[in-house]
Design a protein around this motif. Structure first.
Motif, PDB file in Angstrom:
ATOM      1  N   GLN A   1      -6.194   2.689   7.304  1.00 18.18           N
ATOM      2  CA  GLN A   1      -6.084   3.874   8.293  1.00 18.18           C
ATOM      3  C   GLN A   1      -7.183   4.173   9.093  1.00 18.18           C
ATOM      4  O   GLN A   1      -8.364   3.819   8.890  1.00 18.18           O
ATOM      5  CB  GLN A   1      -5.839   4.720   7.340  1.00 18.18           C
ATOM      6  CG  GLN A   1      -5.714   6.522   8.119  1.00 18.18           C
ATOM      7  CD  GLN A   1      -4.387   6.786   8.755  1.00 18.18           C
ATOM      8  OE1 GLN A   1      -3.341   6.497   8.283  1.00 18.18           O
ATOM      9  NE2 GLN A   1      -4.416   6.962  10.238  1.00 18.18           N
ATOM     10  N   VAL A   2      -6.976   4.417  10.485  1.00 13.23           N
ATOM     11  CA  VAL A   2      -8.097   4.524  11.607  1.00 13.23           C
ATOM     12  C   VAL A   2      -7.605   6.052  11.963  1.00 13.23           C
ATOM     13  O   VAL A   2      -6.328   6.253  12.480  1.00 13.23           O
ATOM     14  CB  VAL A   2      -7.866   3.678  12.693  1.00 13.23           C
ATOM     15  CG1 VAL A   2      -8.831   4.170  13.772  1.00 13.23           C
ATOM     16  CG2 VAL A   2      -8.407   2.344  12.165  1.00 13.23           C
ATOM     17  N   THR A   3      -8.530   7.041  11.869  1.00 16.72           N
ATOM     18  CA  THR A   3      -8.360   8.545  12.390  1.00 16.72           C
ATOM     19  C   THR A   3      -9.207   8.644  13.400  1.00 16.72           C
ATOM     20  O   THR A   3     -10.406   8.563  13.176  1.00 16.72           O
ATOM     21  CB  THR A   3      -8.366   9.279  11.184  1.00 16.72           C
ATOM     22  OG1 THR A   3      -7.172   9.068  10.168  1.00 16.72           O
ATOM     23  CG2 THR A   3      -7.933  10.619  11.778  1.00 16.72           C
ATOM     24  N   VAL A   4      -8.852   9.088  14.675  1.00 12.35           N
ATOM     25  CA  VAL A   4      -9.814   9.179  15.549  1.00 12.35           C
ATOM     26  C   VAL A   4      -9.501  10.852  15.971  1.00 12.35           C
ATOM     27  O   VAL A   4      -8.409  11.434  16.226  1.00 12.35           O
ATOM     28  CB  VAL A   4      -9.485   8.448  16.942  1.00 12.35           C
ATOM     29  CG1 VAL A   4     -10.442   9.163  17.950  1.00 12.35           C
ATOM     30  CG2 VAL A   4      -9.662   7.197  16.448  1.00 12.35           C
ATOM     31  N   SER A   5     -10.577  11.889  15.785  1.00  8.94           N
ATOM     32  CA  SER A   5     -10.468  13.202  16.030  1.00  8.94           C
ATOM     33  C   SER A   5     -11.086  13.483  17.241  1.00  8.94           C
ATOM     34  O   SER A   5     -12.117  12.849  17.731  1.00  8.94           O
ATOM     35  CB  SER A   5     -11.346  14.057  14.909  1.00  8.94           C
ATOM     36  OG  SER A   5     -12.647  13.697  15.050  1.00  8.94           O
ATOM     37  N   SER A   6     -10.606  14.526  18.097  1.00 11.89           N
ATOM     38  CA  SER A   6     -11.169  14.946  19.346  1.00 11.89           C
ATOM     39  C   SER A   6     -12.239  16.032  19.213  1.00 11.89           C
ATOM     40  O   SER A   6     -12.280  16.364  18.192  1.00 11.89           O
ATOM     41  CB  SER A   6      -9.934  15.403  20.173  1.00 11.89           C
ATOM     42  OG  SER A   6      -9.338  16.657  19.517  1.00 11.89           O
TER      43      SER A   6
ATOM     44  N   GLU B   1      -5.280   9.008  20.496  1.00 10.56           N
ATOM     45  CA  GLU B   1      -4.054   8.393  20.530  1.00 10.56           C
ATOM     46  C   GLU B   1      -4.123   6.860  19.918  1.00 10.56           C
ATOM     47  O   GLU B   1      -3.191   6.305  19.505  1.00 10.56           O
ATOM     48  CB  GLU B   1      -3.534   8.284  21.849  1.00 10.56           C
ATOM     49  CG  GLU B   1      -4.409   7.553  22.848  1.00 10.56           C
ATOM     50  CD  GLU B   1      -5.026   9.005  23.726  1.00 10.56           C
ATOM     51  OE1 GLU B   1      -5.419   9.789  23.078  1.00 10.56           O
ATOM     52  OE2 GLU B   1      -5.170   8.695  25.016  1.00 10.56           O
ATOM     53  N   ASP B   2      -5.233   6.590  19.437  1.00 11.37           N
ATOM     54  CA  ASP B   2      -5.438   5.376  18.705  1.00 11.37           C
ATOM     55  C   ASP B   2      -5.344   5.627  17.186  1.00 11.37           C
ATOM     56  O   ASP B   2      -5.519   4.574  16.291  1.00 11.37           O
ATOM     57  CB  ASP B   2      -7.050   4.724  19.018  1.00 11.37           C
ATOM     58  CG  ASP B   2      -7.126   4.327  20.211  1.00 11.37           C
ATOM     59  OD1 ASP B   2      -8.204   4.429  20.791  1.00 11.37           O
ATOM     60  OD2 ASP B   2      -6.252   3.568  20.913  1.00 11.37           O
ATOM     61  N   THR B   3      -5.042   6.766  16.759  1.00 14.33           N
ATOM     62  CA  THR B   3      -4.962   7.142  15.287  1.00 14.33           C
ATOM     63  C   THR B   3      -3.514   6.462  15.027  1.00 14.33           C
ATOM     64  O   THR B   3      -2.582   6.574  15.537  1.00 14.33           O
ATOM     65  CB  THR B   3      -4.788   8.595  15.164  1.00 14.33           C
ATOM     66  OG1 THR B   3      -6.146   9.047  15.529  1.00 14.33           O
ATOM     67  CG2 THR B   3      -4.620   8.951  13.891  1.00 14.33           C
TER      68      THR B   3
ATOM     69  N   SER C   1     -16.642   3.997  17.572  1.00 12.44           N
ATOM     70  CA  SER C   1     -16.231   2.628  17.540  1.00 12.44           C
ATOM     71  C   SER C   1     -15.933   2.427  15.916  1.00 12.44           C
ATOM     72  O   SER C   1     -16.693   3.155  15.052  1.00 12.44           O
ATOM     73  CB  SER C   1     -17.361   1.781  17.812  1.00 12.44           C
ATOM     74  OG  SER C   1     -17.789   2.007  19.225  1.00 12.44           O
ATOM     75  N   LEU C   2     -15.066   1.509  15.635  1.00 14.31           N
ATOM     76  CA  LEU C   2     -15.011   1.058  14.433  1.00 14.31           C
ATOM     77  C   LEU C   2     -14.601  -0.724  14.459  1.00 14.31           C
ATOM     78  O   LEU C   2     -14.191  -0.979  15.638  1.00 14.31           O
ATOM     79  CB  LEU C   2     -13.533   1.788  13.641  1.00 14.31           C
ATOM     80  CG  LEU C   2     -13.791   3.006  13.284  1.00 14.31           C
ATOM     81  CD1 LEU C   2     -12.490   3.617  12.864  1.00 14.31           C
ATOM     82  CD2 LEU C   2     -14.902   3.141  12.060  1.00 14.31           C
ATOM     83  N   ARG C   3     -14.855  -1.186  13.398  1.00 15.94           N
ATOM     84  CA  ARG C   3     -14.646  -2.795  13.451  1.00 15.94           C
ATOM     85  C   ARG C   3     -13.749  -3.028  12.201  1.00 15.94           C
ATOM     86  O   ARG C   3     -14.249  -2.667  11.026  1.00 15.94           O
ATOM     87  CB  ARG C   3     -15.972  -3.677  13.233  1.00 15.94           C
ATOM     88  CG  ARG C   3     -15.577  -5.066  13.543  1.00 15.94           C
ATOM     89  CD  ARG C   3     -16.908  -5.826  13.660  1.00 15.94           C
ATOM     90  NE  ARG C   3     -17.298  -6.255  12.416  1.00 15.94           N
ATOM     91  CZ  ARG C   3     -18.066  -7.610  12.178  1.00 15.94           C
ATOM     92  NH1 ARG C   3     -18.150  -8.513  13.096  1.00 15.94           N
ATOM     93  NH2 ARG C   3     -18.430  -7.775  11.029  1.00 15.94           N
ATOM     94  N   LEU C   4     -12.755  -3.415  12.449  1.00 16.93           N
ATOM     95  CA  LEU C   4     -11.794  -3.953  11.266  1.00 16.93           C
ATOM     96  C   LEU C   4     -11.713  -5.251  11.057  1.00 16.93           C
ATOM     97  O   LEU C   4     -12.220  -6.052  12.024  1.00 16.93           O
ATOM     98  CB  LEU C   4     -10.201  -3.676  11.888  1.00 16.93           C
ATOM     99  CG  LEU C   4      -9.997  -2.096  12.071  1.00 16.93           C
ATOM    100  CD1 LEU C   4      -8.554  -2.054  12.415  1.00 16.93           C
ATOM    101  CD2 LEU C   4     -10.539  -1.108  11.123  1.00 16.93           C
TER     102      LEU C   4
ATOM    103  N   GLY D   1     -11.168   0.367   8.065  1.00 17.78           N
ATOM    104  CA  GLY D   1     -10.868   1.781   8.810  1.00 17.78           C
ATOM    105  C   GLY D   1     -11.633   2.825   8.175  1.00 17.78           C
ATOM    106  O   GLY D   1     -12.155   2.919   7.331  1.00 17.78           O
ATOM    107  N   GLY D   2     -11.405   4.031   8.875  1.00 18.03           N
ATOM    108  CA  GLY D   2     -11.959   5.114   8.464  1.00 18.03           C
ATOM    109  C   GLY D   2     -11.802   6.205   9.544  1.00 18.03           C
ATOM    110  O   GLY D   2     -10.815   6.073  10.213  1.00 18.03           O
ATOM    111  N   SER D   3     -12.752   7.239   9.567  1.00 18.99           N
ATOM    112  CA  SER D   3     -12.191   8.328  10.537  1.00 18.99           C
ATOM    113  C   SER D   3     -13.740   8.549  11.579  1.00 18.99           C
ATOM    114  O   SER D   3     -14.804   8.199  11.100  1.00 18.99           O
ATOM    115  CB  SER D   3     -12.396   9.727   9.718  1.00 18.99           C
ATOM    116  OG  SER D   3     -11.209   9.749   9.064  1.00 18.99           O
ATOM    117  N   VAL D   4     -13.444   8.752  12.582  1.00 19.29           N
ATOM    118  CA  VAL D   4     -14.309   8.800  13.649  1.00 19.29           C
ATOM    119  C   VAL D   4     -13.927   9.786  14.612  1.00 19.29           C
ATOM    120  O   VAL D   4     -12.889  10.165  14.938  1.00 19.29           O
ATOM    121  CB  VAL D   4     -14.613   7.406  14.297  1.00 19.29           C
ATOM    122  CG1 VAL D   4     -13.289   6.902  15.223  1.00 19.29           C
ATOM    123  CG2 VAL D   4     -15.937   7.062  15.169  1.00 19.29           C
TER     124      VAL D   4
END
Length: 118
Positions: free
Chosen positions: A113-118, A89-91, A17-20, A9-12
């Motif tokens: 935790q996955v956080t996606v910022s706009s 909204e994937d956060t 993209s992220l890979r869990l 997880g992380g912030s993007v």
């Protein structure tokens, strides 16, 4: 019993993209399938994707179809969730789950935790 440990997880930023990863240990023999769920603040936990233990079948929530891909590495007892074109909204906190029968998922990881910022 099976134990599940998530990572990745992380912030993007949006569009990224992220890979869990979810590593299963313990009694992995006989697992029916594994899945990913997520829970956003103030919302109920929701299904994201699942894959049969053989890897032959995959299923996705409509909200992630075409953007997320679930896969597994049999040799490493690990399931992955590749998340592309991420949206704010994937956060959520993403949880890995496993079950031995086609009923409710019995075993859960601690979440990542996955956080996606706009």
């Amino acid at each position: 019993q099976v134990q599940l440990v998530e990572s990745g997880g992380g912030s993007v930023q949006a569009g990224g993209s992220l890979r869990l990863s979810c590593e299963a240990s313990g009694r992995t023999f006989g697992i029916y399938d594994m899945g990913w769920f997520r829970q956003a603040p103030g919302k109920e936990r929701e299904f994201v994707a699942r894959i049969t233990w053989s890897g032959s079948s995959t299923y996705y929530a409509d909200s992630v179809k075409g953007r997320f891909t679930i896969s597994r590495d049999n040799a490493k007892n690990t399931v992955f969730l590749q998340m592309n074109s991420l949206k704010p909204e994937d956060t959520a906190v993403y949880y890995c789950a496993a079950r031995y029968r086609a009923n409710a998922f019995d075993y859960w990881g601690q979440g990542t935790q996955v956080t996606v910022s706009s």
